[in-house]
Design an enzyme around this catalytic site. Structure first.
Site, PDB file in Angstrom:
ATOM      1  N   CYS A 167      58.272  36.867 -43.326  1.00 56.50           N
ATOM      2  CA  CYS A 167      57.013  36.745 -42.584  1.00 56.50           C
ATOM      3  C   CYS A 167      56.205  38.039 -42.548  1.00 56.50           C
ATOM      4  O   CYS A 167      55.102  38.055 -42.010  1.00 56.50           O
ATOM      5  CB  CYS A 167      57.291  36.263 -41.167  1.00 56.50           C
ATOM      6  N   HIS A 306      52.145  40.435 -34.036  1.00 53.27           N
ATOM      7  CA  HIS A 306      52.843  39.380 -34.778  1.00 53.27           C
ATOM      8  C   HIS A 306      52.949  38.137 -33.906  1.00 53.27           C
ATOM      9  O   HIS A 306      52.700  37.027 -34.366  1.00 53.27           O
ATOM     10  CB  HIS A 306      54.219  39.890 -35.209  1.00 53.27           C
ATOM     11  N   GLU A 317      58.633  42.676 -29.447  1.00 56.48           N
ATOM     12  CA  GLU A 317      57.417  43.337 -29.913  1.00 56.48           C
ATOM     13  C   GLU A 317      56.717  44.066 -28.776  1.00 56.48           C
ATOM     14  O   GLU A 317      56.216  45.176 -28.947  1.00 56.48           O
ATOM     15  CB  GLU A 317      56.480  42.318 -30.555  1.00 56.48           C
ATOM     16  N   LYS A 338      48.204  33.594 -33.722  1.00 53.77           N
ATOM     17  CA  LYS A 338      49.079  32.465 -34.052  1.00 53.77           C
ATOM     18  C   LYS A 338      48.974  31.329 -33.040  1.00 53.77           C
ATOM     19  O   LYS A 338      49.436  30.213 -33.308  1.00 53.77           O
ATOM     20  CB  LYS A 338      50.524  32.936 -34.181  1.00 53.77           C
ATOM     21  N   HIS A 343      52.246  29.766 -37.235  1.00 57.34           N
ATOM     22  CA  HIS A 343      52.857  30.860 -37.993  1.00 57.34           C
ATOM     23  C   HIS A 343      52.787  30.527 -39.477  1.00 57.34           C
ATOM     24  O   HIS A 343      53.475  29.625 -39.954  1.00 57.34           O
ATOM     25  CB  HIS A 343      54.307  31.042 -37.550  1.00 57.34           C
ATOM     26  N   PHE A 402      62.030  37.564 -41.012  1.00 54.58           N
ATOM     27  CA  PHE A 402      63.455  37.285 -41.076  1.00 54.58           C
ATOM     28  C   PHE A 402      64.109  38.283 -42.031  1.00 54.58           C
ATOM     29  O   PHE A 402      63.519  38.702 -43.032  1.00 54.58           O
ATOM     30  CB  PHE A 402      63.707  35.873 -41.590  1.00 54.58           C
TER      31      PHE A 402
END
Length: 414
Positions: A167, A306, A317, A338, A343, A402
């Protein structure tokens, strides 16, 4: 140090197609999440998704594009065409004409690649046997096909690469493209991220691992930083930027849109899918981008986070930002787009970099859609409800993937 500037952008996202429409979509705060008919028909455990506006690949890219190319390549080619035209590099036929195409490189990021092709072809193989395997299977599913197709369509013959940092891939592609420009490997880089992973197989797999929201309401399902968030909504899309040195851009008469001030990357070295609680890897990536840019913390006014809408990511985060910025954290205005787009996986870092650039121009920050009750563990000034006008000079865009791969990009005005 050589200035690297953005001279064109192209985007196709769930919030809209084209830079103006896509940014207007996130500024509105209206979520693009919807019940997906294809997922419903397959009986997947989660049926919500964020699709891009409908398009006909044969009309967009020429006859036979549907058969020859996977959906992720369709999206990447559409975004790249807009970016190249926006930068004034191409004629009507998409071929690069303004400069030597041998000095134009391409660097794309994708987390999955040809997911649609895998989902279609494997059942056919099981049902009809190896003799009926499509000869197009390999070129359609390879992750580098988007970059290769963009080269074919534009004539760009410089360095051509694809990165996969899950991602974070779109942001990583922009990072590596910057480095290639500074190394003198190209005069112009077409860089970005692309993903089209909304298939029954991939959605079922994400659901089984607990990454997707169980909330069946499209209007509240994607809710970054909210106390009731429980997972992300899968999206698709592509974002592409044109990068070049400032000297090269001005020499050919281009108008820079923004300056890429700094880049940072890191690994969590912690877990296959979960970030460390303290956001340690993200701390490294953000700190490295700030050091690369040579900035004082006080110069950064906005963060396009993110913000996946997952319980672990959003808190980690938040802790990372507070660890890096300390007392200045309270002066940062934060959003996660998002909430609108879902996402978009490997495309997210590039799509959100474009939103960050558009926010710089508009001096307006999109709201985090569906943020009703902010998690008290997230100690950030997060925009909610409606867009916020805000004066700032530098924006940080963060990405986490990931495998524990993190990326950070810093932009300022041209």
């Amino acid at each position: 140090m050589t200035d690297i500037v953005v001279t064109g952008v192209g985007i196709i996202a769930p919030s809209g197609r084209g830079r103006e429409a896509a940014f207007a979509g996130v500024l509105s705060g209206r979520s693009a999440v919807a019940v997906d008919d294809e997922l419903v028909s397959m009986g997947t455990p989660v049926t919500l998704a964020c699709r891009v506006p409908a398009f006909n690949p044969d009309e967009e890219l020429g006859r036979g594009a549907s058969r020859r190319l996977d959906r992720f390549t369709h999206l990447g080619a559409i975004a790249a065409r807009e970016a190249v035209a926006h930068a004034g590099l191409s004629g009507d036929d998409e071929l690069i004409t303004a400069i030597n195409p041998d000095r134009v490189g391409i660097l794309m990021g994708s987390g999955i690649g040809g997911a649609e092709t895998w989902a279609e072809e494997y059942p056919r193989y099981l049902e009809k046997g190896p003799g009926r395997t499509s000869p197009m299977f390999i070129p359609r599913m390879l992750s580098n096909t988007a970059a290769g197709t963009i080269a074919i369509r534009t004539g760009a013959r410089g360095p051509n690469m694809t990165v996969n940092t899950a991602c974070a891939a779109g942001a990583s592609a922009i990072h590596v493209a910057r480095d290639l420009l500074r190394a003198g490997a190209a005069d112009v880089m077409i860089a970005g991220g692309v993903e089209a992973g909304i298939t029954g197989l991939s959605v079922s797999a994400f659901a089984q691992m607990g990454a997707l929201t169980k909330n069946p309401d499209p209007n509240t399902a994607s809710r970054p930083f909210d106390v009731d968030r429980d997972g992300f909504v899968i999206g698709e899309g592509a974002g592409v930027v044109i990068l070049e040195t400032r000297e090269h851009a001005l020499k050919r008469g281009a108008t820079p849109l923004a300056t890429l001030l700094g880049v940072g990357a890191s690994a969590d070295a912690f877990h296959a899918t979960a970030p460390p609680d303290d956001g340690g890897g993200a701390i490294l990536a953000i700190s490295r981008a700030i050091a690369d840019a040579g900035l004082d913390l006080s110069q950064i006014g906005h963060v396009n986070a993110h913000g996946t809408s997952t319980p672990l990511n959003d808190v980690a985060e938040s802790r990372a930002l507070r660890a890096v910025f300390g007392a200045h954290t309270d002066n940062l205005v934060v959003t996660s787009t998002k909430g609108v787009t879902g996402h978009t996986l490997g495309a997210a870092g590039a799509i959100e970099a474009i939103f960050a650039i558009e926010s710089l121009h508009a001096q307006s920050i999109p709201p985090t859609a569906n943020l009703i009750n902010q998690d008290p563990d997230i100690a950030l000034d997060v925009v909610s409800g409606t867009a916020r006008n805000h004066t700032f000079d530098v924006v940080l865009s963060t990405s986490m993937g990931f495998g524990g791969q993190n990326a950070a990009l810093l932009f300022t005005g041209a």
